[in-house]
Structures are given as structure tokens and as C-alpha cells.
Design an enzyme around this catalytic site. Structure first.
Site, PDB file in Angstrom:
ATOM      1  N   ASP A 100     -40.200  43.788 130.722  1.00 27.20           N
ATOM      2  CA  ASP A 100     -38.765  44.070 130.851  1.00 27.20           C
ATOM      3  C   ASP A 100     -38.603  45.534 131.264  1.00 27.20           C
ATOM      4  O   ASP A 100     -39.528  46.332 131.107  1.00 27.20           O
ATOM      5  CB  ASP A 100     -38.036  43.814 129.524  1.00 27.20           C
ATOM      6  CG  ASP A 100     -36.543  43.561 129.717  1.00 27.20           C
ATOM      7  OD1 ASP A 100     -36.138  42.385 129.671  1.00 27.20           O
ATOM      8  OD2 ASP A 100     -35.787  44.535 129.931  1.00 27.20           O
ATOM      9  N   CYS A 130     -29.348  31.744 135.249  1.00 24.61           N
ATOM     10  CA  CYS A 130     -28.161  31.728 134.387  1.00 24.61           C
ATOM     11  C   CYS A 130     -26.910  32.033 135.198  1.00 24.61           C
ATOM     12  O   CYS A 130     -25.868  32.355 134.648  1.00 24.61           O
ATOM     13  CB  CYS A 130     -28.314  32.731 133.242  1.00 24.61           C
ATOM     14  SG  CYS A 130     -28.443  34.430 133.796  1.00 24.61           S
ATOM     15  N   ARG A 163     -36.694  28.378 124.090  1.00 23.69           N
ATOM     16  CA  ARG A 163     -37.699  29.195 123.398  1.00 23.69           C
ATOM     17  C   ARG A 163     -38.566  28.306 122.507  1.00 23.69           C
ATOM     18  O   ARG A 163     -39.792  28.456 122.458  1.00 23.69           O
ATOM     19  CB  ARG A 163     -37.009  30.278 122.554  1.00 23.69           C
ATOM     20  CG  ARG A 163     -36.434  31.410 123.362  1.00 23.69           C
ATOM     21  CD  ARG A 163     -35.984  32.552 122.453  1.00 23.69           C
ATOM     22  NE  ARG A 163     -34.700  32.283 121.815  1.00 23.69           N
ATOM     23  CZ  ARG A 163     -33.530  32.709 122.271  1.00 23.69           C
ATOM     24  NH1 ARG A 163     -33.463  33.433 123.370  1.00 23.69           N
ATOM     25  NH2 ARG A 163     -32.408  32.446 121.632  1.00 23.69           N
ATOM     26  N   ASP A 204     -36.989  34.291 133.219  1.00 24.89           N
ATOM     27  CA  ASP A 204     -35.593  34.187 132.764  1.00 24.89           C
ATOM     28  C   ASP A 204     -34.815  35.420 133.211  1.00 24.89           C
ATOM     29  O   ASP A 204     -34.437  36.264 132.395  1.00 24.89           O
ATOM     30  CB  ASP A 204     -35.563  34.035 131.231  1.00 24.89           C
ATOM     31  CG  ASP A 204     -34.155  33.848 130.706  1.00 24.89           C
ATOM     32  OD1 ASP A 204     -33.298  33.353 131.456  1.00 24.89           O
ATOM     33  OD2 ASP A 204     -33.902  34.195 129.528  1.00 24.89           O
ATOM     34  N   PHE A 264     -38.841  39.189 132.199  1.00 26.27           N
ATOM     35  CA  PHE A 264     -37.462  39.474 131.789  1.00 26.27           C
ATOM     36  C   PHE A 264     -37.333  39.126 130.300  1.00 26.27           C
ATOM     37  O   PHE A 264     -36.503  38.320 129.898  1.00 26.27           O
ATOM     38  CB  PHE A 264     -36.451  38.670 132.626  1.00 26.27           C
ATOM     39  CG  PHE A 264     -36.636  38.799 134.112  1.00 26.27           C
ATOM     40  CD1 PHE A 264     -36.126  39.894 134.807  1.00 26.27           C
ATOM     41  CD2 PHE A 264     -37.338  37.828 134.827  1.00 26.27           C
ATOM     42  CE1 PHE A 264     -36.293  40.007 136.195  1.00 26.27           C
ATOM     43  CE2 PHE A 264     -37.514  37.938 136.202  1.00 26.27           C
ATOM     44  CZ  PHE A 264     -37.000  39.021 136.887  1.00 26.27           C
TER      45      PHE A 264
HETATM   46  N1  SAH Z   1     -35.359  35.854 128.053  1.00 26.20           N
HETATM   47  C1  SAH Z   1     -34.489  36.693 127.244  1.00 26.20           C
HETATM   48  C2  SAH Z   1     -33.228  37.081 127.973  1.00 26.20           C
HETATM   49  C3  SAH Z   1     -33.420  37.761 129.306  1.00 26.20           C
HETATM   50  S1  SAH Z   1     -32.032  38.655 129.846  1.00 26.20           S
HETATM   51  C4  SAH Z   1     -34.233  36.005 125.923  1.00 26.20           C
HETATM   52  O1  SAH Z   1     -34.575  34.816 125.743  1.00 26.20           O
HETATM   53  O2  SAH Z   1     -33.665  36.632 125.029  1.00 26.20           O
HETATM   54  C5  SAH Z   1     -32.622  39.482 131.263  1.00 26.20           C
HETATM   55  C6  SAH Z   1     -33.498  40.694 130.988  1.00 26.20           C
HETATM   56  O3  SAH Z   1     -34.019  41.116 132.240  1.00 26.20           O
HETATM   57  C7  SAH Z   1     -32.812  41.915 130.406  1.00 26.20           C
HETATM   58  O4  SAH Z   1     -33.466  42.258 129.214  1.00 26.20           O
HETATM   59  C8  SAH Z   1     -33.010  43.040 131.450  1.00 26.20           C
HETATM   60  O5  SAH Z   1     -33.301  44.288 130.865  1.00 26.20           O
HETATM   61  C9  SAH Z   1     -34.181  42.536 132.226  1.00 26.20           C
HETATM   62  N2  SAH Z   1     -34.311  42.941 133.636  1.00 26.20           N
HETATM   63  C10 SAH Z   1     -33.357  42.982 134.587  1.00 26.20           C
HETATM   64  N3  SAH Z   1     -33.895  43.281 135.794  1.00 26.20           N
HETATM   65  C11 SAH Z   1     -35.225  43.421 135.612  1.00 26.20           C
HETATM   66  C12 SAH Z   1     -36.323  43.686 136.470  1.00 26.20           C
HETATM   67  N4  SAH Z   1     -36.150  43.858 137.780  1.00 26.20           N
HETATM   68  N5  SAH Z   1     -37.554  43.725 135.929  1.00 26.20           N
HETATM   69  C13 SAH Z   1     -37.751  43.536 134.603  1.00 26.20           C
HETATM   70  N6  SAH Z   1     -36.755  43.262 133.748  1.00 26.20           N
HETATM   71  C14 SAH Z   1     -35.493  43.189 134.228  1.00 26.20           C
END
Ligand code: SAH
Length: 396
Positions: free
Chosen positions: A250, A340, A212, A300, A228
């Protein structure tokens, strides 16, 4: 009487190399009728002591090693010592970043199999993922209270993997009082809200902290798409770093509403950020149709691979979003892309991203390999501890 696991011939090799797992198919005999989670002695076929481990009758990982030292008892003092060692490792964090939230215990990587503890200021959030962790819950709690008398202990063991160990999900306050949620943490000078009761995992994705910060530094004068986004970690850093516009995408309204509050909390310009509840796979296609362009994209996604059998399908998913993202980048645009999934090998992920560039019809350079932060260490004998991998790429 202590239960005893005797391994099949030649199955002691991984334990001699200090890998902490005993698989059910390597076991010749279990004697002494150990209870679920109870500590057992593990012996080689020819009668050599190997380890003391937690017995888990329902899991393929039939035992997880607490100690390779026959003289060491697994009791409260054991947990105090392991926690002190974990804290000593985290004390190094100040060399790399500034934060009051970090992973204090990363399971096997800290000699505490099945135990995750994230520390958000004075709130310790515990995830107990194995039968052994559950069996020793009281010892662990007592050890934590001794070392962190001011702390609130909150359990977030509401996860599916507990089923593999024959355990029910569990959640709730264990000790002290929980501050009103969401609560604030401070990371690299930014104020961020997290909710330990309702958030994902223990509330926040601490492992991406350094990434980040990197995105924040590179965001100046760029249009940033944060896919995401969860609670907008990358997006908040990007906005603070001078991005001209940021879009967080998201599927979770709760996460996006926290993301919006984080912008306010840091006094950032809310008119430059958009929060979009949409499926990333679809949204990227829609943007392509609209001819939308960005200067920097963060991908992510959640863990796509949960078993070896799902690796192929997951690979297609990674390739798809990476290809689409590259098509949305201006020439010279930056892609920060992650996986991840512990079961996704780094080399394969790199190939997927390279193949995605071919499909996108774009030239790609890998600038930098990216990984989990230092409070998510990988124990030497346990390469599984390294799970978050990524690449910073430039797309021509
Ligand atoms: N980048 C974030 C963590 C991401 S975790 C950070 O740094 O804090 C993954 C995220 O993807 C979750 O919030 C989940 O709600 C979202 N997610 C899962 N599948 C998805 C999709 N198909 N489209 C959009 N968001 C999605």
C-alpha cells in the site's frame, strides 16, 4: 409554504418506479423558494403528487426522495422508522458472518439518501453527503440517540462529493465520547484495529468482509500477495488461514502500521508477513523483473472511475494490474480481483480481466463472482447501490 418541483412532461417515469433521484434537466419549474436541503413536494407535469424530496439547488441531482407517501412527514420520527428498518435488515447479518462492525445505513438503499452510517461496536460514524442529509442533521442525530442511547456519534463528512451539493467538508464528535483511537473491532473471530478519526472513509472497508473470509480460507500453504492492502484486512485473514507468507502493499504508512499491529493483536507469526510501502503498478513490474512468484494475489484497488469520462482510462488501469498479477502467479494460482467503481459495469470488468489474461499469455477460469457484503444491500429500484464486483479466478 412548502416548495414545489414540477417535472417536465413524461419525466415522472423513474419516480413512478421508485428511483429516488430527480435530475435538474427533468424539472420544468421550482416554486416557493425552497432552502438548500429543505423538503419539497414533487409533482408531475399534469399535477400528480409523486414524492417528498430534499432540494439541492447546486447539484445535478436536484432532489433526492425521502418518501413517496404524501401523508408521511420528514421529521425525527421519520428517521427513527427508517433507522429501525435499516437495523432490522442488518439483524440478518448474523446468518452470514460474525462481526461487531457493520454498515447500518447505506444511503439510498435504506431510504436515506446521502446518509452513510457505519457502526463499530458502540461508535456510529456518520457521513452526510447530500443537502437533505445536512438539513436534517439534528433530526437524524436525535433519532440515533433515541435508538442507540449508549452510542458515540462521530461525523466523517470530510469528503469531496459534498462540494457537488454545495456543502463544506465536516468532521468531529457529535455526541458522547469517542474511545481512544485506533479502536478494536472483531470480525469473523479476528481482532482488527480501525481509526475512525484518520482512517479512510469511516475507518474501514466493511464491504469486503465476506471476501476477506474467503481469501482466509483459501490461503493455507500459499504465498499471498495483497495489493492495495490498506490496514491489511485480506492479509491478516490470509496469515490466520495458514499462508506460508503474506505481502501487504500500500502507499499509506498509517494503514501499513495498523496492518502490522493487527498481526500482533491476533498472535500471528510476524516473520511470515511483509509490509511494503510501494505503488502497486510499479511493484508488480519490479516483481516481474525479479522473477518473483506467488500462489494467490488479491487486487482491491481504490475507485478508478469517478465519472463516465474516466471509464476508458480506468479500464486500462484495471487491465494493467490484472495482467501483471497473472504473470506473477504460479500455474494454478488464484487471483481475487475487484472493482469498487459503481460506474464500472460488471460485464465490462469481466471482459477486462479476460483480456488481461490474453495479454498475460495465461489461461484463465472464472470460478466465482464476488460482491459487497449483505450490510451493503442494493435497493430494488436503485441498481446504483450495487458497486463492488469481483471475480475469483484460477490462472493456469
Ligand atoms: N483491501 C482493503 C481496502 C483497499 S482500499 C481492505 O480490505 O480493507 C485501497 C487502498 O489502496 C488504500 O489503502 C490506498 O492507500 C491504496 N492505494 C491507492 N493507490 C495505490 C497505489 N497506486 N499503490 C498502492 N496502494 C495504493
Amino acid at each position: 409554504m412548502t416548495g414545489i418541483i414540477t417535472l417536465k412532461a413524461k419525466r415522472e417515469k423513474s419516480l413512478l418506479r421508485k428511483h429516488p433521484w430527480v435530475f435538474s434537466n427533468g424539472i420544468a419549474k421550482v416554486s416557493g423558494k425552497p432552502l438548500q436541503g429543505e423538503t419539497v413536494d414533487v409533482y408531475s407535469h399534469d399535477g400528480r403528487f409523486l414524492a417528498k424530496a430534499a432540494y439541492s439547488p447546486e447539484s445535478q441531482i436536484r432532489a433526492r426522495v425521502w418518501t413517496f407517501d404524501q401523508q408521511q412527514d420528514v421529521n425525527k420520527d421519520f428517521f427513527v422508522a427508517r433507522l429501525q428498518a435499516a437495523q432490522a435488515s442488518r439483524d440478518l447479518l448474523s446468518e452470514f458472518c460474525q462481526t461487531n462492525a457493520y454498515r447500518l445505513v447505506a444511503g439510498e438503499n435504506d431510504g436515506l439518501p446521502g446518509i452513510t452510517i457505519d457502526k463499530y461496536q458502540d461508535v456510529l460514524v456518520l457521513q452526510l453527503l447530500s443537502a437533505g442529509a445536512e438539513f436534517h442533521k439534528r433530526n437524524l442525530i436525535d433519532a440515533l440517540i433515541q435508538l442507540y442511547p449508549e452510542a458515540c456519534l462521530y461525523e466523517r463528512s470530510d469528503v469531496d462529493v459534498r462540494k457537488k451539493e454545495g456543502l463544506e467538508p465536516a468532521q468531529g464528535l457529535l455526541h458522547g465520547s469517542l474511545p481512544a483511537q485506533p479502536m478494536e473491532i472483531e470480525e469473523n473471530g479476528l481482532r482488527l484495529l480501525i481509526n475512525v478519526e484518520t482512517g479512510h472513509k469511516t475507518g474501514y472497508y466493511l464491504d469486503q468482509r465476506n471476501n476477506r473470509a474467503m481469501v482466509g480460507k483459501m490461503a493455507k500453504d500459499r504465498r499471498v500477495l495483497n495489493c492495495f492492502s490498506y490496514t491489511g484486512g485480506f492479509g491478516t485473514y490470509a496469515l490466520a488461514g495458514g499462508a506460508t507468507e503474506v505481502t501487504n502493499v500500500d502507499v499509506s504508512d498509517d494503514a501499513l502500521s495498523i496492518a502490522a499491529k493487527n498481526v500482533e493483536l491476533n498472535g500471528l507469526d510476524a516473520s511470515r508477513i511483509t509490509h511494503l510501502n510501494a505503488d502497486v503498478f510499479k511493484q508488480l513490474r519490479d516483481y516481474r523483473k525479479e522473477g518473483r512468484r506467488f500462489d494467490m494475489i488479491v487486487l482491491d484497488p481504490p475507485k478508478f472511475v469517478d465519472s463516465k469520462a474516466s471509464l476508458n482510462r480506468a479500464s486500462r488501469g484495471y487491465k494493467d494490474i490484472n495482467m501483471l498479477a497473472m504473470q506473477l502467479l504460479e500455474p494454478g494460482g488464484i487471483l481475487a480481483t475487484y472493482s469498487c467503481s459503481g460506474l464500472m459495469p460488471s460485464g465490462l470488468f469481466q471482459k477486462i480481466v479476460a483480456d488481461a489474461a490474453l495479454d498475460a499469455g495465461r489461461d484463465l477460469q472464472f470460478l466465482k463472482t464476488l460482491e459487497q457484503a449483505e450490510d451493503h444491500p442494493t435497493s430494488g429500484p436503485y441498481p446504483e447501490g450495487y458497486y463492488l464486483k469481483g471475480f475469483l479466478c484460477r490462472v493456469a
